[in-house]
Enzyme design. Structure first.
Site, PDB file in Angstrom:
ATOM      1  N   CYS A  85       0.772  -1.107   0.175  1.00 18.61           N
ATOM      2  CA  CYS A  85      -0.170  -0.038  -0.209  1.00 18.61           C
ATOM      3  C   CYS A  85       0.830   1.217  -0.065  1.00 18.61           C
ATOM      4  CB  CYS A  85      -0.904  -0.013   0.987  1.00 18.61           C
ATOM      5  SG  CYS A  85      -2.284   1.107   0.995  1.00 18.61           S
ATOM      6  N   HIS A 196      -3.728  -5.632   1.179  1.00 20.41           N
ATOM      7  CA  HIS A 196      -2.693  -5.958   2.239  1.00 20.41           C
ATOM      8  C   HIS A 196      -2.660  -7.226   2.792  1.00 20.41           C
ATOM      9  CE1 HIS A 196      -2.353  -1.523   3.873  1.00 20.41           C
ATOM     10  NE2 HIS A 196      -3.572  -1.384   2.953  1.00 20.41           N
ATOM     11  N   GLU A 198      -1.023  -8.365   5.200  1.00 23.61           N
ATOM     12  CA  GLU A 198      -0.855  -8.581   6.615  1.00 23.61           C
ATOM     13  C   GLU A 198      -2.330  -8.409   7.307  1.00 23.61           C
ATOM     14  OE1 GLU A 198      -0.599  -6.048   5.057  1.00 23.61           O
ATOM     15  OE2 GLU A 198      -1.017  -4.316   6.147  1.00 23.61           O
TER      16      GLU A 198
END
Lengths: 234, 54
Positions: A85, A196, A198
């Site tokens: 990002c 994302h 994560e």
């Protein structure tokens, strides 16, 4: 595997990245933006957020921070580098991956789940992903509209530098050229992506597909050091 | 997205000031891949100087 997560003023996904790395058995630690010591990290992550506020252009100021000298050297040595990002925006501004991230076609901040096709599974970032797997991950960005001039896009495609594309059913959320969600540098050891991984690291979050990236990176680091990867159950 | 940046530069002459501003423009204020820029001196800008003797 040692994972260094760079913390810029304004980073807000650093803890998520540190945590996700531990889920695949990695040792993770933060690296402050004023430091130039990556502490032997095998993988460096530039996390999501709004580094330095993103006021001028997303990622524009972060590339001048002291840590980026060390990050450049790490990448030049073939060290693994992942920008997520805002981290992707920083990599693009720093010239460590090709392209630029423009404002979303909607001119709005877009936050939603997307589906990604994995264009290659022979890279350090995707080697643990079975061919044909669609990944489900969230996006959350205002500037994720991938841009390159057409001729450069052709060159990027010709060297198989596109790693992830937005795909059905949700499709392209931001107007990115050729549905590009993530790219590789020419060497294939630096990757930038807008979604994302994560934030998709545990089923309770809605998806754990992001762990496939982290697993891939652990395997890659183990292969390059000759150490066996730590096998962690899903 | 357009933006206008006004800044003061400490430099011995116009040419040196322009060099500094051009560098700032290409490396920071504009991303040459997606943005273009133009540099123009502001009226009376040369009259403003720190006067520091090096």
């Amino acid at each position: 595997m040692k994972v260094g997560v760079v913390v810029f003023p304004g980073s807000n996904c650093d803890r998520d990245a540190l945590y996700a790395a531990t889920l695949v058995g990695a040792e993770s630690f933060p690296v402050w933006h004023e430091s130039s010591d990556l502490r032997g990290a095998d993988l460096v992550i530039l996390p999501g957020g709004f580094a330095y506020g993103d006021y001028l252009r997303a990622g524009a100021l972060a590339r001048f921070s002291p840590v980026m000298g060390a990050v450049r050297e790490h990448a030049a040595r073939g060290g693994l580098l992942l920008g997520i990002c805002n981290g992707f925006q920083v990599l693009a501004e720093a010239g460590l991956v090709p392209g630029a991230l423009l404002r979303n076609a909607s001119l709005r901040f877009e936050h939603r789940w997307v589906s990604l096709s994995v264009e290659r599974t022979d890279t350090p970032f995707t080697r643990a992903i079975p061919a044909g797997t669609k990944l489900r991950m969230p996006i959350a960005h205002g500037e994720g509209n991938y841009f390159l001039p057409d001729a450069d896009l052709d060159a990027l495609e010709a060297r198989h530098g596109v790693l992830f594309r937005y795909t059905t059913p949700e499709g392209n959320p931001n107007g990115s050229a050729r549905d590009i969600a993530g790219v590789l540098d020419a060497r294939g050891t630096t990757c930038g992506l807008m979604p994302h991984p994560e934030r998709a690291a545990e089923a309770i979050l809605g998806s754990d597909d992001g762990l496939l990236l982290f697993r891939s990176l652990v395997e890659s680091a183990a292969a390059s050091t000759g150490r066996e990867p730590v096998v962690v159950g899903a | 997205v357009g933006r206008r940046v006004e800044l003061s530069v400490d430099a011995p002459d116009d040419a040196a000031a322009r060099l500094i501003v051009e560098r700032l423009a290409t490396e920071l204020f504009a991303n040459p891949l997606i943005e273009s820029y133009a540099v123009e001196p502001l009226a009376g800008a040369t009259a403003v100087g720190s006067g520091n003797a090096a």
